[in-house]
Design an enzyme around this catalytic site. Structure first.
Site, short mmCIF file in Angstrom:
data_model
loop_
_atom_site.label_atom_id
_atom_site.label_comp_id
_atom_site.label_asym_id
_atom_site.label_seq_id
_atom_site.Cartn_x
_atom_site.Cartn_y
_atom_site.Cartn_z
N THR A 132 40.30 41.81 40.30
CA THR A 132 38.91 41.55 40.69
C THR A 132 37.92 41.87 39.56
OG1 THR A 132 38.68 43.72 41.73
CG2 THR A 132 39.50 41.94 43.13
N HIS A 133 36.63 41.82 39.89
CA HIS A 133 35.57 41.88 38.88
C HIS A 133 35.69 43.09 37.96
CE1 HIS A 133 33.27 45.19 40.70
NE2 HIS A 133 33.78 44.73 41.83
N ASP A 134 35.47 42.85 36.69
CA ASP A 134 35.43 43.90 35.65
C ASP A 134 36.76 44.63 35.42
OD1 ASP A 134 32.60 43.54 35.13
OD2 ASP A 134 32.29 44.40 37.12
N GLY A 141 36.66 46.98 38.26
CA GLY A 141 36.53 47.92 37.15
C GLY A 141 37.75 48.77 36.90
#
Ligand code: COA
Length: 215
Positions: free
Chosen positions: A139-141, A159
């Site tokens: 997922t994101h980052d 993250g």
């Protein structure tokens, strides 16, 4: 488009999964053979693809793209060791993406393999020679370094940083912002809430060091 010949390095279960994926992309890849140092396999077929010989016969196939189909929770460094032993330039390594994977414009390194149902949710960067088995979620980052292996259904919150050659077992869940150190192993079904130091094996819910290592 002419399909590019593809050689698989390793003739085990992962190689057969990659063969199944590339057969759905007949205009892109033509799986011409597998190489494996297990002499018992030489001359046999794996899902219709011949095992042509050992890794030392790679030079006989200079036009083929190559993909390393080796993944082992007990030897998480094995795929990148193999890659460095072969010493091929990046353009020889095939990046294989199953047509049922969602990549959201992510940049994928040379030699990386994404199997069916993998979802990457934003345009992040994934390293070289990463293997993501079916239904992995990135997922994101997130940051995914070279040589990382995700077994099926492993999931990263946002993250998360995964170090080189780390191995995440089936269904492992990693909380957002956590760091998984280089060469670390996360057991199947683990719920990882804290950073996992490099080289350690953690498992359980919540995940803890498996072999009495200090966290
Ligand atoms: C974590 C792992 C690498 C440990 O393997 P191992 O070193 O061979 O460990 P063992 O099976 O000898 O187990 C050692 C101990 O850890 C426990 N254990 C092993 N895996 C565990 C897990 N995923 N969760 C919780 N406990 C686990 C065992 O019960 C055992 O406990 P005990 O000493 O109290 O009896 C392995 O179990 C694992 O999860 N591998 C990933 C499998 C996977 O995802 N495969 C995908 C293939 S496609």
């Amino acid at each position: 488009m002419t399909a590019r010949p593809l050689l698989l390095i390793g003739a085990g279960g992962l190689a057969r999964e990659v063969i199944a994926a590339v057969r759905l992309l007949p205009d892109v890849w033509n799986p011409v053979g597998a190489l494996d140092d297990s002499t018992a396999l030489h001359g046999t077929l794996i899902d219709g693809v011949p095992v042509l010989g050992g890794l030392d016969s790679l030079d006989d196939h200079p036009d083929a793209a190559v993909v390393a189909c080796v993944a082992n929770a007990r030897r998480p460094l094995s795929r990148l060791s193999l890659v460095s032993r072969l010493g091929l330039p990046d353009e020889r390594w095939a990046t294989v993406v199953h047509p049922a994977a969602v990549t959201s414009g992510a940049r994928l390194g040379a030699g990386t393999v994404l199997l069916a149902g993998v979802v990457i949710t934003t345009s992040l960067e994934v390293g070289r020679h990463v293997v993501a088995m079916p239904h992995v979620l990135i997922t994101h980052d997130d940051e995914v370094s070279d040589g990382v292996t995700f077994a099926g259904r492993a999931s990263l919150g946002g993250g998360v940083v995964v170090g080189e050659s780390a191995y995440l077992g089936q269904g492992a869940l990693v909380r957002e912002g956590v760091k998984i150190g280089a060469g670390a192993v996360v057991g199947m079904g683990a719920v990882v809430l804290r950073d996992v130091p490099a080289g350690q094996t953690w498992a359980g819910v919540p995940a803890r060091p498996l072999r009495g290592e200090s966290a």
